[in-house]
Design an enzyme around this catalytic site. Structure first.
Site, mmCIF file in Angstrom:
data_model
loop_
_atom_site.group_PDB
_atom_site.id
_atom_site.type_symbol
_atom_site.label_atom_id
_atom_site.label_comp_id
_atom_site.label_asym_id
_atom_site.label_seq_id
_atom_site.Cartn_x
_atom_site.Cartn_y
_atom_site.Cartn_z
ATOM 1 N N SER A 86 19.289 -13.156 48.970
ATOM 2 C CA SER A 86 20.602 -13.528 48.443
ATOM 3 C C SER A 86 20.786 -15.041 48.549
ATOM 4 C CB SER A 86 21.702 -12.755 49.161
ATOM 5 O OG SER A 86 22.950 -12.962 48.546
ATOM 6 N N HIS A 190 26.389 -9.263 44.072
ATOM 7 C CA HIS A 190 25.248 -8.765 43.287
ATOM 8 C C HIS A 190 25.611 -7.539 42.452
ATOM 9 C CE1 HIS A 190 22.982 -11.708 45.458
ATOM 10 N NE2 HIS A 190 23.348 -11.172 46.597
#
Length: 305
Positions: A86, A190
């Site tokens: 991430s 996400h």
């Protein structure tokens, strides 16, 4: 072969930056970064409580700053590959020479603010599923309207969606899942809920001139090595609203013949996954400067200094 990795949001804990600021020159570097991005990183990394550093706009630049500081303290290291989970991709981009420190922190500050803004539109969150069959879990999540936002491997998937959807998951776990653990994040990262943040990040990224990576850069979109700085930056922008495939990154590490993995500060999360998914690979998490000597020994054995 050594791989250097950087953790994502949720790895931060109150005061975790304190010991790193005691290293020579570290406080001055952090002060300069703080001025550049308009955020007092030293304060948040040493004095702020768990709720304050849970704020997406704070947590993301704080994690990248800590990762850069701890990696720099290792000395001149040339790993066989780098990767980030991430927001850790921004840290990894500095390891690979794609972005300089200030550019990465400025861009990640924009990312954090944009994602915090997107998260404020609808009450959303994320929860980790422990155990179970990945295919069964993914199908179950989709039935509940949730997104498998992080497929981390080693029996871990992170679901993301509205608080109502996550509450339903808690009551109706996929077959074989032992536990559902809410994560310390402020939104459904996400996923489609982050679409507004992609536009803001793309606009900020357009002003940058990324360099091509000096070492192999493994993208968490699909676990593939990416050869150009332009594509890496493009993937980092789109990643905000798309799932993280850390399982595929670890598959790539296996294919590359990685023998050691070092996770920069605040290390621990990715080392835990690697211990389960990459048996035989030596691992080390840089939690404090006390871990540096052991990390250097590992690098001397498996990496290029």
């Amino acid at each position: 072969m050594l791989v250097l990795v950087a953790p994502g949001q949720g790895a931060q804990t109150p005061g975790f930056l304190t010991p790193w600021l005691e290293l020579p020159g570290a406080a001055d570097r952090v002060a300069a970064w703080s001025d550049a991005i308009g955020l007092d990183l030293a304060h948040y990394g040493t004095q702020a409580d768990a709720d304050e550093i849970r704020d997406t706009a704070v947590a993301q630049p704080l994690l990248v700053a800590a990762g850069i500081l701890s990696a720099t303290a290792l000395g001149d290291v040339v790993p066989g590959a780098v990767a980030g989970h991430s927001v850790g991709e921004f840290t990894a981009a500095t390891f690979a020479g794609v972005l300089d420190d200030t550019a990465a922190l400025t861009l990640v500050r924009t990312r954090g603010l944009a994602m915090a803004g997107a998260a404020a539109i609808t009450e959303t969150g994320m929860s980790a599923l422990l155990g179970g069959d990945p295919d069964v879990s993914v199908a179950h999540l989709e039935k509940l309207g949730l997104t498998p936002a992080n497929i981390n491997g080693a029996g871990q998937i992170v679901a993301a969606g509205t608080l109502e959807q996550l509450a339903a998951l808690n009551e109706d776990k996929p077959e074989g899942v032992r536990k559902v653990v809410p994560l310390k994040v402020a939104g459904a990262f996400h996923t489609r809920h982050m679409a507004p943040a992609v536009e803001a990040l793309a606009k900020a990224a357009a002003d940058l001139a990324p360099a091509d990576p000096k070492v192999r850069y493994v993208s968490n979109r699909d676990g593939q090595a990416v050869a150009t700085g332009a594509e890496i930056l493009e993937r980092m922008v789109g990643q905000v609203a798309n799932p993280v495939r850390w399982d595929l990154c670890m598959e790539t590490f296996k294919e590359l013949g990685v023998t050691a993995l070092v996770e920069v500060s605040p290390g621990g999360t990715l080392v835990g996954l690697a211990k389960r998914a990459l048996p035989g690979v030596k691992t080390l998490a840089l939690k404090t400067p006390d871990d540096l000597d052991a990390a250097r020994e590992l690098i001397a054995e498996h990496g290029v200094a």
